[in-house]
Design a protein around this motif. Sequence first.
Motif, short mmCIF file in Angstrom:
data_model
loop_
_atom_site.label_atom_id
_atom_site.label_comp_id
_atom_site.label_asym_id
_atom_site.label_seq_id
_atom_site.Cartn_x
_atom_site.Cartn_y
_atom_site.Cartn_z
N GLU A 63 1.10 -1.03 -0.04
CA GLU A 63 -0.09 -0.44 -0.17
C GLU A 63 0.85 0.83 -0.53
O GLU A 63 0.47 2.24 -0.55
CB GLU A 63 -0.76 -0.60 0.78
N HIS A 64 1.83 1.05 0.95
CA HIS A 64 2.90 2.45 0.67
C HIS A 64 3.54 2.17 -0.42
O HIS A 64 3.47 3.79 -0.91
CB HIS A 64 3.91 2.69 2.06
N ARG A 65 4.43 1.78 -1.13
CA ARG A 65 4.82 1.27 -2.68
C ARG A 65 3.65 2.22 -3.09
O ARG A 65 4.36 3.33 -4.23
CB ARG A 65 5.03 -0.01 -3.24
N SER A 66 2.82 1.38 -3.53
CA SER A 66 1.06 1.94 -4.08
C SER A 66 0.86 3.49 -4.08
O SER A 66 1.16 4.28 -5.02
CB SER A 66 0.05 1.06 -4.19
N ALA A 67 0.91 3.90 -2.90
CA ALA A 67 0.62 6.00 -2.37
C ALA A 67 1.65 6.53 -3.41
O ALA A 67 1.96 7.74 -3.21
CB ALA A 67 -0.07 5.29 -1.05
N ASP A 68 3.53 5.76 -2.57
CA ASP A 68 4.22 6.50 -2.73
C ASP A 68 4.21 6.97 -3.96
O ASP A 68 4.85 7.32 -5.27
CB ASP A 68 5.30 5.84 -2.84
N ALA A 69 4.20 5.37 -5.82
CA ALA A 69 4.15 5.87 -7.21
C ALA A 69 2.99 6.91 -7.45
O ALA A 69 3.32 7.37 -8.52
CB ALA A 69 3.55 4.48 -7.28
N GLN A 70 1.74 6.69 -7.18
CA GLN A 70 0.60 7.17 -6.97
C GLN A 70 1.15 9.11 -6.61
O GLN A 70 1.01 10.13 -7.73
CB GLN A 70 -0.15 7.02 -6.34
N GLN A 71 1.08 9.51 -5.22
CA GLN A 71 2.63 10.85 -5.36
C GLN A 71 3.15 11.20 -6.58
O GLN A 71 3.17 12.14 -6.72
CB GLN A 71 2.91 10.06 -3.80
N GLU A 72 3.89 10.20 -6.65
CA GLU A 72 5.15 10.80 -7.68
C GLU A 72 4.63 10.65 -8.79
O GLU A 72 4.81 11.96 -9.58
CB GLU A 72 6.30 9.25 -7.58
N ALA A 73 3.55 10.62 -9.28
CA ALA A 73 2.64 10.63 -10.49
C ALA A 73 1.82 12.00 -10.44
O ALA A 73 2.29 12.50 -11.74
CB ALA A 73 1.41 9.38 -10.84
N ARG A 74 1.26 12.33 -9.47
CA ARG A 74 0.64 13.10 -9.27
C ARG A 74 1.71 14.89 -9.37
O ARG A 74 1.39 16.05 -9.88
CB ARG A 74 0.05 13.84 -8.02
N LEU A 75 2.80 14.67 -9.03
CA LEU A 75 3.79 15.47 -8.26
C LEU A 75 4.70 15.68 -10.33
O LEU A 75 4.65 17.00 -10.87
CB LEU A 75 4.86 15.65 -7.93
N LYS A 76 4.72 14.40 -10.92
CA LYS A 76 5.20 14.73 -12.37
C LYS A 76 4.12 15.40 -13.17
O LYS A 76 4.60 16.40 -13.99
CB LYS A 76 5.36 13.13 -13.05
N ALA A 77 2.82 15.39 -12.48
CA ALA A 77 1.66 15.85 -13.49
C ALA A 77 1.86 17.33 -13.71
O ALA A 77 1.67 18.07 -14.21
CB ALA A 77 0.37 15.32 -13.50
N ALA B 259 -4.08 23.64 -28.20
CA ALA B 259 -2.80 22.58 -27.74
C ALA B 259 -2.89 23.06 -26.29
O ALA B 259 -2.21 21.87 -25.69
CB ALA B 259 -1.32 24.31 -28.43
N LYS B 260 -3.77 23.39 -25.52
CA LYS B 260 -4.09 23.73 -24.47
C LYS B 260 -4.49 22.40 -24.16
O LYS B 260 -4.47 21.62 -23.18
CB LYS B 260 -4.38 24.88 -24.16
N ALA B 261 -6.01 22.55 -24.89
CA ALA B 261 -6.10 21.06 -24.68
C ALA B 261 -5.88 19.92 -24.52
O ALA B 261 -5.63 18.93 -23.80
CB ALA B 261 -7.44 21.28 -25.41
N TYR B 262 -4.85 19.75 -25.78
CA TYR B 262 -3.74 18.86 -25.75
C TYR B 262 -3.05 18.83 -24.88
O TYR B 262 -2.70 17.77 -24.49
CB TYR B 262 -3.30 18.95 -26.81
N ASP B 263 -2.34 19.71 -24.53
CA ASP B 263 -1.61 19.10 -23.38
C ASP B 263 -2.43 18.13 -21.83
O ASP B 263 -1.93 18.01 -21.44
CB ASP B 263 -0.63 20.65 -22.92
N GLN B 264 -3.97 19.24 -21.60
CA GLN B 264 -4.80 19.00 -20.56
C GLN B 264 -4.52 17.57 -20.50
O GLN B 264 -4.87 16.95 -19.49
CB GLN B 264 -5.22 20.27 -20.20
N ALA B 265 -5.52 17.29 -22.11
CA ALA B 265 -5.68 16.04 -22.27
C ALA B 265 -4.42 14.99 -22.01
O ALA B 265 -4.61 14.24 -21.27
CB ALA B 265 -6.51 15.53 -23.11
N ARG B 266 -3.57 15.14 -22.94
CA ARG B 266 -2.19 13.75 -22.39
C ARG B 266 -1.25 14.19 -21.01
O ARG B 266 -1.41 12.89 -20.74
CB ARG B 266 -0.98 14.68 -23.37
N ILE B 267 -1.38 15.58 -20.21
CA ILE B 267 -0.71 15.10 -18.54
C ILE B 267 -2.53 14.37 -17.99
O ILE B 267 -1.30 13.19 -17.48
CB ILE B 267 -0.70 16.33 -17.91
N ALA B 268 -3.25 14.37 -18.42
CA ALA B 268 -4.26 12.98 -16.95
C ALA B 268 -4.44 12.51 -17.98
O ALA B 268 -4.37 11.79 -17.04
CB ALA B 268 -5.74 14.19 -17.55
#
Length: 164
Positions: free
Chosen positions: A58-72, A142-151
């Motif tokens: 669970e901690h590993r998964s939560a850490d990976a999700q937090q890392e993904a959110r920070l990257k996004a 371009a803004k819409a594409y960037d937002q969709a790609r990041i999401a």
Amino acid sequence: MNPWVGVAAGLVLLASHWAAYEHGRSVELAQAGQQSAKRDSGDRLAEVIGERSARQEEHRSADAQQEARLKAHEERTIADAGAADSDAAGQRLRSDASQLAATVSCPGTDTAAVARGETATRAAMVLSDLLARADARAGELAKAYDQARIAGDLCEASYNALIK
């Protein structure tokens, strides 16, 4: 011989057998209890290890999700900065096109040249307006594409964090 001595000896014999039986039974119960305690402690140990590994996962998964959110978030910041730069460049381009359209008209004494100049001015204004609209729409896309790609990248990274 006294009959009571025989009865007493029989009672002593019976009591000794009874005591031996009870002792054997208590030893068997104690051994069974020890085996049960060992089995229970082994089961409890396996349960604790299972809980610990589940918590670590669970901690590993939560850490990976937090890392993904920070990257996004970082990617959104970069995309927003790029969009602001693009908007500024587009504004400069539209301004230059408007100035060009305004300078196309060249007043003169020849009426044919003046008519051609007015036509060129109108065409330049139409093209300038078309360029401004196209540039604004390209910026929105371009803004819409960037937002969709990041999401999408965030969604994929979160999913991968859950299934690993």
